[in-house]
Design a protein around this motif. Structure first.
Motif, PDB file in Angstrom:
ATOM      1  N   VAL A  52       0.745  -1.242  -0.186  1.00 30.14           N
ATOM      2  CA  VAL A  52       0.033   0.000  -0.088  1.00 30.14           C
ATOM      3  C   VAL A  52       0.819   1.472   0.195  1.00 30.14           C
ATOM      4  CG1 VAL A  52      -1.730   1.348   1.305  1.00 30.14           C
ATOM      5  CG2 VAL A  52      -2.014  -1.002   1.029  1.00 30.14           C
ATOM      6  N   ARG A  53       1.951   1.092   1.038  1.00 27.71           N
ATOM      7  CA  ARG A  53       2.778   2.526   0.864  1.00 27.71           C
ATOM      8  C   ARG A  53       3.433   2.720  -0.466  1.00 27.71           C
ATOM      9  NH1 ARG A  53       4.127   4.521   5.884  1.00 27.71           N
ATOM     10  NH2 ARG A  53       3.105   3.372   7.613  1.00 27.71           N
ATOM     11  N   ALA A  54       3.891   1.578  -1.186  1.00 24.55           N
ATOM     12  CA  ALA A  54       4.711   1.600  -2.297  1.00 24.55           C
ATOM     13  C   ALA A  54       3.805   2.164  -3.396  1.00 24.55           C
ATOM     14  CB  ALA A  54       5.162   0.436  -2.868  1.00 24.55           C
ATOM     15  N   ALA A  55       2.548   1.855  -3.386  1.00 26.64           N
ATOM     16  CA  ALA A  55       1.456   2.102  -4.494  1.00 26.64           C
ATOM     17  C   ALA A  55       1.220   3.335  -4.272  1.00 26.64           C
ATOM     18  CB  ALA A  55       0.283   1.335  -4.380  1.00 26.64           C
ATOM     19  N   LEU A  56       1.175   4.135  -3.115  1.00 26.15           N
ATOM     20  CA  LEU A  56       0.676   5.441  -2.897  1.00 26.15           C
ATOM     21  C   LEU A  56       1.894   6.421  -3.049  1.00 26.15           C
ATOM     22  CD1 LEU A  56      -1.742   5.010   0.072  1.00 26.15           C
ATOM     23  CD2 LEU A  56      -2.354   5.250  -2.174  1.00 26.15           C
ATOM     24  N   ALA A  57       2.967   6.008  -3.080  1.00 25.55           N
ATOM     25  CA  ALA A  57       4.295   6.921  -3.006  1.00 25.55           C
ATOM     26  C   ALA A  57       3.948   7.941  -4.216  1.00 25.55           C
ATOM     27  CB  ALA A  57       5.279   6.136  -3.445  1.00 25.55           C
ATOM     28  N   GLY A  58       4.390   9.168  -3.700  1.00 25.03           N
ATOM     29  CA  GLY A  58       4.258  10.553  -4.746  1.00 25.03           C
ATOM     30  C   GLY A  58       2.650  10.984  -5.053  1.00 25.03           C
ATOM     31  N   ILE A  59       1.587  10.257  -4.562  1.00 22.89           N
ATOM     32  CA  ILE A  59       0.387  10.557  -4.830  1.00 22.89           C
ATOM     33  C   ILE A  59      -0.053  11.684  -3.816  1.00 22.89           C
ATOM     34  CG2 ILE A  59      -2.024   9.711  -4.890  1.00 22.89           C
ATOM     35  CD1 ILE A  59      -0.855   7.108  -6.254  1.00 22.89           C
ATOM     36  N   SER A  60      -0.710  12.955  -4.322  1.00 26.13           N
ATOM     37  CA  SER A  60      -0.915  13.864  -3.340  1.00 26.13           C
ATOM     38  C   SER A  60      -2.405  13.461  -2.597  1.00 26.13           C
ATOM     39  CB  SER A  60      -1.383  15.017  -3.822  1.00 26.13           C
ATOM     40  OG  SER A  60      -2.491  15.068  -4.606  1.00 26.13           O
ATOM     41  N   ALA A  61      -2.555  14.117  -1.479  1.00 23.99           N
ATOM     42  CA  ALA A  61      -3.762  13.805  -0.551  1.00 23.99           C
ATOM     43  C   ALA A  61      -4.972  14.072  -1.536  1.00 23.99           C
ATOM     44  CB  ALA A  61      -3.642  14.653   0.691  1.00 23.99           C
ATOM     45  N   ASP A  62      -4.949  15.242  -2.187  1.00 27.93           N
ATOM     46  CA  ASP A  62      -6.149  15.452  -3.065  1.00 27.93           C
ATOM     47  C   ASP A  62      -6.623  14.386  -3.924  1.00 27.93           C
ATOM     48  OD1 ASP A  62      -6.455  17.801  -1.954  1.00 27.93           O
ATOM     49  OD2 ASP A  62      -5.416  19.184  -3.616  1.00 27.93           O
ATOM     50  N   GLU A  63      -5.547  13.808  -4.583  1.00 28.84           N
ATOM     51  CA  GLU A  63      -5.842  12.835  -5.524  1.00 28.84           C
ATOM     52  C   GLU A  63      -6.466  11.361  -4.886  1.00 28.84           C
ATOM     53  OE1 GLU A  63      -2.271  12.949  -9.283  1.00 28.84           O
ATOM     54  OE2 GLU A  63      -1.645  12.905  -6.854  1.00 28.84           O
ATOM     55  N   THR A  64      -6.284  11.244  -3.662  1.00 24.52           N
ATOM     56  CA  THR A  64      -6.636  10.065  -2.959  1.00 24.52           C
ATOM     57  C   THR A  64      -8.281   9.943  -3.253  1.00 24.52           C
ATOM     58  OG1 THR A  64      -6.882  11.163  -0.800  1.00 24.52           O
ATOM     59  CG2 THR A  64      -4.865   9.824  -1.196  1.00 24.52           C
ATOM     60  N   ALA A  65      -8.971  10.975  -3.482  1.00 22.64           N
ATOM     61  CA  ALA A  65     -10.545  10.909  -3.450  1.00 22.64           C
ATOM     62  C   ALA A  65     -10.906   9.921  -4.502  1.00 22.64           C
ATOM     63  CB  ALA A  65     -11.178  12.283  -3.517  1.00 22.64           C
ATOM     64  N   ASN A  66     -10.093   9.893  -5.573  1.00 20.89           N
ATOM     65  CA  ASN A  66     -10.075   8.957  -6.587  1.00 20.89           C
ATOM     66  C   ASN A  66      -9.764   7.571  -6.726  1.00 20.89           C
ATOM     67  OD1 ASN A  66     -11.581  11.084  -8.074  1.00 20.89           O
ATOM     68  ND2 ASN A  66      -9.887  11.857  -8.754  1.00 20.89           N
ATOM     69  N   ILE A  67      -9.092   7.286  -5.485  1.00 18.72           N
ATOM     70  CA  ILE A  67      -8.517   5.900  -5.298  1.00 18.72           C
ATOM     71  C   ILE A  67      -9.441   5.122  -4.613  1.00 18.72           C
ATOM     72  CG2 ILE A  67      -6.713   4.653  -4.264  1.00 18.72           C
ATOM     73  CD1 ILE A  67      -4.859   7.137  -4.828  1.00 18.72           C
ATOM     74  N   ILE A  68      -9.669   3.756  -5.063  1.00 19.73           N
ATOM     75  CA  ILE A  68     -10.138   2.770  -4.060  1.00 19.73           C
ATOM     76  C   ILE A  68      -9.017   1.806  -4.118  1.00 19.73           C
ATOM     77  CG2 ILE A  68     -11.764   0.775  -4.251  1.00 19.73           C
ATOM     78  CD1 ILE A  68     -13.597   2.696  -6.195  1.00 19.73           C
ATOM     79  N   VAL A  69      -8.851   1.052  -2.669  1.00 20.25           N
ATOM     80  CA  VAL A  69      -8.008  -0.194  -2.273  1.00 20.25           C
ATOM     81  C   VAL A  69      -8.701  -1.306  -2.223  1.00 20.25           C
ATOM     82  CG1 VAL A  69      -6.323  -0.859  -0.664  1.00 20.25           C
ATOM     83  CG2 VAL A  69      -6.456   1.692  -1.267  1.00 20.25           C
ATOM     84  N   ALA A  70      -8.189  -2.350  -2.660  1.00 24.62           N
ATOM     85  CA  ALA A  70      -8.752  -3.836  -2.698  1.00 24.62           C
ATOM     86  C   ALA A  70      -7.793  -4.645  -1.989  1.00 24.62           C
ATOM     87  CB  ALA A  70      -9.254  -4.178  -3.995  1.00 24.62           C
ATOM     88  N   TYR A  71      -8.155  -5.178  -0.792  1.00 23.76           N
ATOM     89  CA  TYR A  71      -7.344  -5.975  -0.109  1.00 23.76           C
ATOM     90  C   TYR A  71      -7.931  -7.565  -0.606  1.00 23.76           C
ATOM     91  CZ  TYR A  71      -6.141  -9.497   3.440  1.00 23.76           C
ATOM     92  OH  TYR A  71      -5.433 -10.678   3.751  1.00 23.76           O
ATOM     93  N   GLU A  72      -6.921  -8.374  -1.144  1.00 28.25           N
ATOM     94  CA  GLU A  72      -7.080  -9.527  -1.844  1.00 28.25           C
ATOM     95  C   GLU A  72      -6.120 -10.467  -1.436  1.00 28.25           C
ATOM     96  OE1 GLU A  72      -9.783  -9.155  -5.634  1.00 28.25           O
ATOM     97  OE2 GLU A  72      -7.788  -8.663  -6.116  1.00 28.25           O
ATOM     98  N   PRO A  73      -6.464 -11.453  -0.270  1.00 26.81           N
ATOM     99  CA  PRO A  73      -5.299 -12.283   0.175  1.00 26.81           C
ATOM    100  C   PRO A  73      -5.174 -13.292  -0.969  1.00 26.81           C
ATOM    101  CG  PRO A  73      -7.610 -12.750   1.311  1.00 26.81           C
ATOM    102  CD  PRO A  73      -7.744 -11.214   0.732  1.00 26.81           C
ATOM    103  N   VAL A  74      -3.988 -13.454  -1.662  1.00 31.39           N
ATOM    104  CA  VAL A  74      -3.764 -14.266  -2.738  1.00 31.39           C
ATOM    105  C   VAL A  74      -4.620 -15.827  -2.714  1.00 31.39           C
ATOM    106  CG1 VAL A  74      -2.288 -14.896  -4.485  1.00 31.39           C
ATOM    107  CG2 VAL A  74      -1.989 -12.852  -3.448  1.00 31.39           C
ATOM    108  N   TRP A  75      -4.336 -16.230  -1.376  1.00 30.75           N
ATOM    109  CA  TRP A  75      -4.870 -17.471  -1.331  1.00 30.75           C
ATOM    110  C   TRP A  75      -6.255 -17.807  -1.290  1.00 30.75           C
ATOM    111  CZ3 TRP A  75      -7.886 -17.459   3.031  1.00 30.75           C
ATOM    112  CH2 TRP A  75      -7.525 -16.317   3.890  1.00 30.75           C
ATOM    113  N   ALA A  76      -7.166 -16.719  -1.354  1.00 35.87           N
ATOM    114  CA  ALA A  76      -8.710 -16.886  -1.219  1.00 35.87           C
ATOM    115  C   ALA A  76      -8.976 -16.535  -2.643  1.00 35.87           C
ATOM    116  CB  ALA A  76      -9.066 -15.678  -0.299  1.00 35.87           C
TER     117      ALA A  76
END
Ligand code: PGA
Length: 270
Positions: A162-186
Motif C-alpha cells: 500500500v505504501r509503495a502504491a501510494l508513493a508520490g500521490i497527493s492527498a487531493d488525488e486520493t479521493a479518486n482511489i479505491i484500495v482492494a485487499y485481496e488475500p491471494v490464497w482466497a
C-alpha cells in the motif's frame, strides 16, 4: 458515509457476445441501484460492447490493467487514454495475477510468474499515478500469499504494498482511489477469508493510509475485500466496519450471483 462498491473483475473470460449478454443481465438486475457504486471490468476486447449495454444505467466501466506511457511502441499494452476512450472511469491496478501471484502458490513459483506478468510495487505505483493524471480512478490491489500469511508476514507485506502504491500521490488525488485487499490464497480458491480477519486487515490498510496522509483521508477511502466473495458470504463481509465493498471474480460472471452481491452492497449503505 463511504458509498459501498461492488466491482466485477471478469479476468480473461467472455468473448464479445458473452460479455454483452452478461452486461445486459447485470444492468437488468442491478443497473439502477443508487446506494452502491457498481463497476464492471471486462476484458479490453469487450469494453466497447459492455459500455453500450450499461449506457442507460448507473453501472460504471473499468479496465483490468494499463500501461503508464501515453502512447508509443509498446506492443500489446493499453494506455489510460485508450481506456477512457472506451468509456472507462476506473482501472484495476496491481491485481495479484498481474503481479504473477496466483491462488495457493508458494513464493518461489510467484517469482517465476512475476517475470511473465511483470507488475512490481514500483510499476503498480507508476500505473496508479498515470491513471490519476489521465483522469482514471485506480482500484489498487494488495494482498499476501499463503506462505506469507503462515509466516506471520501478512501485515508487513500488505502495508508495504500500500505504501509503495501510494508513493508520490497527493492527498487531493486520493479521493479518486479505491484500495482492494485481496488475500491471494482466497482468490479463485473458494476459500474466503474469515470476515473478522478480512476486516482486521482492511482496518490495518486504513491505518496505513492514515499514516501516509491523515485520518480524514483514511476515513474517506473505500477499501474493498476480494477473494471468493459470493452471495452466501457477502453479508457477513459487508457488515464489517472497514469493508466497503468487494472486488469479485468468479461470482461476477453470472448476472444472478453478481446481482445478489450488488443488493448486499446497497443494503449495507443504510
Ligand atoms: P474471485 O476473484 O472472486 O474469483 O476469488 C477475486 C479477484 O481476483 O478479484
Amino acid at each position: 458515509m463511504r458509498k459501498p462498491v461492488m466491482a466485477g473483475n471478469w479476468k480473461m473470460n467472455c468473448d464479445n457476445d458473452e460479455a454483452k449478454a452478461l452486461a445486459d443481465g447485470v444492468t437488468a438486475r442491478g443497473g439502477q441501484v443508487e446506494d452502491a457504486l457498481v463497476i464492471l471490468c471486462p476484458p479490453a476486447t469487450a469494453l466497447t460492447s459492455v459500455f453500450s449495454s450499461i449506457a442507460n444505467s448507473n453501472v460504471k466501466l473499468g479496465g483490468q490493467n494499463m500501461y503508464w506511457e501515453e502512447d508509443g511502441a509498446f506492443t500489446g499494452e493499453l494506455s489510460a487514454m485508450m481506456l477512457l476512450s472506451c468509456g472507462c472511469e476506473h482501472v484495476i491496478v496491481g491485481h495479484s495475477e498481474r503481479r504473477g501471484r496466483f491462488g495457493t502458490m508458494d513464493e518461489a513459483d510467484a517469482d517465476d510468474l512475476a517475470a511473465v506478468f511483470g507488475d512490481t510495487d514500483a510499476t503498480v505505483n507508476r500505473k496508479a499515478k498515470a491513471a490519476l493524471a489521465a483522469g482514471l480512478k485506480p482500484i489498487i490491489c494488495c494482498g499476501e500469499l499463503l506462505g506469507e500469511r503462515k509466516g506471520g508476514k501478512t501485515d508487513e507485506v500488505v502495508a508495504s504494498q500500500v505504501r509503495a502504491a501510494l508513493a508520490g500521490i497527493s492527498a487531493d488525488e486520493t479521493a479518486n482511489i479505491i484500495v482492494a485487499y485481496e488475500p491471494v490464497w482466497a482468490i479463485g480458491t473458494g476459500e474466503v477469508c474469515d470476515a473478522d480477519e478480512a476486516d482486521r486487515v482492511c482496518g490495518m490498510v486504513r491505518a496505513t493510509v492514515a499514516e501516509v496522509y491523515s485520518q480524514d483521508v483514511a476515513d474517506a477511502m473505500r477499501i474493498l475485500y476480494g477473494g471468493s466473495m459470493k452471495p452466501d458470504n457477502v453479508e457477513g463481509l459487508m457488515a464489517k466496519p472497514n469493508i466497503d465493498g468487494g472486488l469479485v471474480g468468479g461470482a461476477a460472471l453470472k448476472a444472478d450471483s453478481f446481482g445478489a452481491l450488488i443488493d448486499a452492497a446497497a443494503a449495507s449503505a443504510g
